[in-house]
Design a protein around this motif. Sequence first.
Motif, PDB file in Angstrom:
ATOM      1  N   GLU A 193      36.966  38.401  51.946  1.00 35.57           N
ATOM      2  CA  GLU A 193      35.717  38.020  52.554  1.00 35.57           C
ATOM      3  C   GLU A 193      35.393  37.875  54.115  1.00 35.57           C
ATOM      4  O   GLU A 193      34.760  38.211  55.049  1.00 35.57           O
ATOM      5  CB  GLU A 193      35.302  36.927  51.961  1.00 35.57           C
ATOM      6  N   ARG A 251      46.676  44.453  46.086  1.00 32.59           N
ATOM      7  CA  ARG A 251      46.996  44.859  45.463  1.00 32.59           C
ATOM      8  C   ARG A 251      45.688  44.966  44.978  1.00 32.59           C
ATOM      9  O   ARG A 251      44.221  44.680  45.414  1.00 32.59           O
ATOM     10  CB  ARG A 251      47.900  44.077  44.775  1.00 32.59           C
ATOM     11  N   VAL A 268      57.432  38.218  56.831  1.00 30.79           N
ATOM     12  CA  VAL A 268      58.779  38.503  55.887  1.00 30.79           C
ATOM     13  C   VAL A 268      58.800  39.613  55.545  1.00 30.79           C
ATOM     14  O   VAL A 268      57.669  39.781  54.382  1.00 30.79           O
ATOM     15  CB  VAL A 268      59.011  37.138  54.943  1.00 30.79           C
ATOM     16  N   GLY A 322      42.634  32.949  46.279  1.00 33.03           N
ATOM     17  CA  GLY A 322      42.634  34.159  45.751  1.00 33.03           C
ATOM     18  C   GLY A 322      44.060  34.623  46.450  1.00 33.03           C
ATOM     19  O   GLY A 322      44.508  35.666  46.793  1.00 33.03           O
ATOM     20  N   SER A 372      47.251  36.552  44.397  1.00 33.21           N
ATOM     21  CA  SER A 372      47.720  37.879  42.675  1.00 33.21           C
ATOM     22  C   SER A 372      49.185  37.143  41.626  1.00 33.21           C
ATOM     23  O   SER A 372      49.135  36.887  40.799  1.00 33.21           O
ATOM     24  CB  SER A 372      47.898  39.224  42.309  1.00 33.21           C
ATOM     25  N   GLU A 385      38.994  37.041  39.737  1.00 33.06           N
ATOM     26  CA  GLU A 385      39.497  37.254  38.206  1.00 33.06           C
ATOM     27  C   GLU A 385      40.636  36.611  37.738  1.00 33.06           C
ATOM     28  O   GLU A 385      41.354  36.120  38.593  1.00 33.06           O
ATOM     29  CB  GLU A 385      40.038  39.405  38.352  1.00 33.06           C
ATOM     30  N   THR A 443      44.322  36.127  36.696  1.00 37.13           N
ATOM     31  CA  THR A 443      45.611  36.782  36.741  1.00 37.13           C
ATOM     32  C   THR A 443      46.821  36.005  35.427  1.00 37.13           C
ATOM     33  O   THR A 443      46.654  35.676  35.245  1.00 37.13           O
ATOM     34  CB  THR A 443      45.951  36.191  38.507  1.00 37.13           C
ATOM     35  N   GLY A 471      35.295  34.115  40.714  1.00 33.69           N
ATOM     36  CA  GLY A 471      34.130  34.350  41.781  1.00 33.69           C
ATOM     37  C   GLY A 471      35.250  34.200  42.842  1.00 33.69           C
ATOM     38  O   GLY A 471      36.390  33.745  42.966  1.00 33.69           O
ATOM     39  N   ASN A 472      34.358  34.532  44.241  1.00 33.30           N
ATOM     40  CA  ASN A 472      34.324  34.165  45.601  1.00 33.30           C
ATOM     41  C   ASN A 472      35.018  33.058  45.579  1.00 33.30           C
ATOM     42  O   ASN A 472      34.322  31.977  46.082  1.00 33.30           O
ATOM     43  CB  ASN A 472      33.277  34.826  46.043  1.00 33.30           C
TER      44      ASN A 472
END
Length: 250
Positions: A28, A35, A159, A187, A189, A215, A217, A229-230
């Motif tokens: 944001e 990804r 890294v 936030g 994955s 979403e 994961t 959500g955000n």
Amino acid sequence: MNFSDKFRAVLRNAESICVLTGAGVSAESGVPTFRGAEGLWQKFKPEELANFDAFINNPELVWEWYAYRKQVMKNVQPNPSHLALVDMERLVRTFTLVTQNVDNLHTRAGSKNVLELHGNIERSYCIDCHTYTDDLEALAERKVPRCKSCGGLVRPDVVWFGEVLPAEVFQKAAKASEKCDLFLCAGTSAVVYPAASLPLTARERGAYVVEINREYTDLSLRTHETILGNAGEILPEIVHELQSVKERAS
Ligand code: OAD
């Protein structure tokens, strides 16, 4: 936002919180994630840009990519996710912020106890004598930076694939995961290890684990809750809730 009764009770009693953040927390602010349809790994090949052999074979290309990303990250600002985590740090006795992000936005926002698992794009060091440097005027001239002490190749302090994480930083992150009452995973994955092992460690050791993501994961089945959500909306709400349950409890 309606949080579950269980989550609110955990917040009320939480004395130690550990948070793991990933690229979604900076999305944001305008920093691209890795990804997903819009992610960097759709357009760029990690094997050409994010490993040591690629750097030795083509330092110009690797530095071109990092110079571009450094520029993007310099020009963005922390968003409500970063700011919420600054506030959260003040509300609990023990707070550890573990990030996979190299963009320095947590520190720029004001977080104090930040463990950078994957390094920091603002730092660079010589691959021969390990001297750190922030002075990269060579990049402005589109040249590969060289060490001022020994002339060796300078690389970004991040890294890359196939490299080990800074041991001391990871140990501190693992310890914080083992000891916390609440582990928040925001936030990410959660597919890159060993970072993705931290919420699992936390859960094994009895922490309540909550994921915040746009979403589901791979981690979602192994958390206590996933809040969809955000992060920039949900994290400030969690802080608001934490503040009010703490006030009511005191
Ligand atoms: P990813 O790009 O793999 O995942 C970003 C996650 O953030 C996804 O699950 C998105 O659904 C979610 N997301 C996006 N926008 C969001 C928002 N506004 N609010 C909440 N969630 C949002 O990024 P990471 O998990 O950080 O490693 O990737 C882990 C590591 O893989 C990176 O540190 C990097 C990369 O290769 C290295 O460079 C070593």
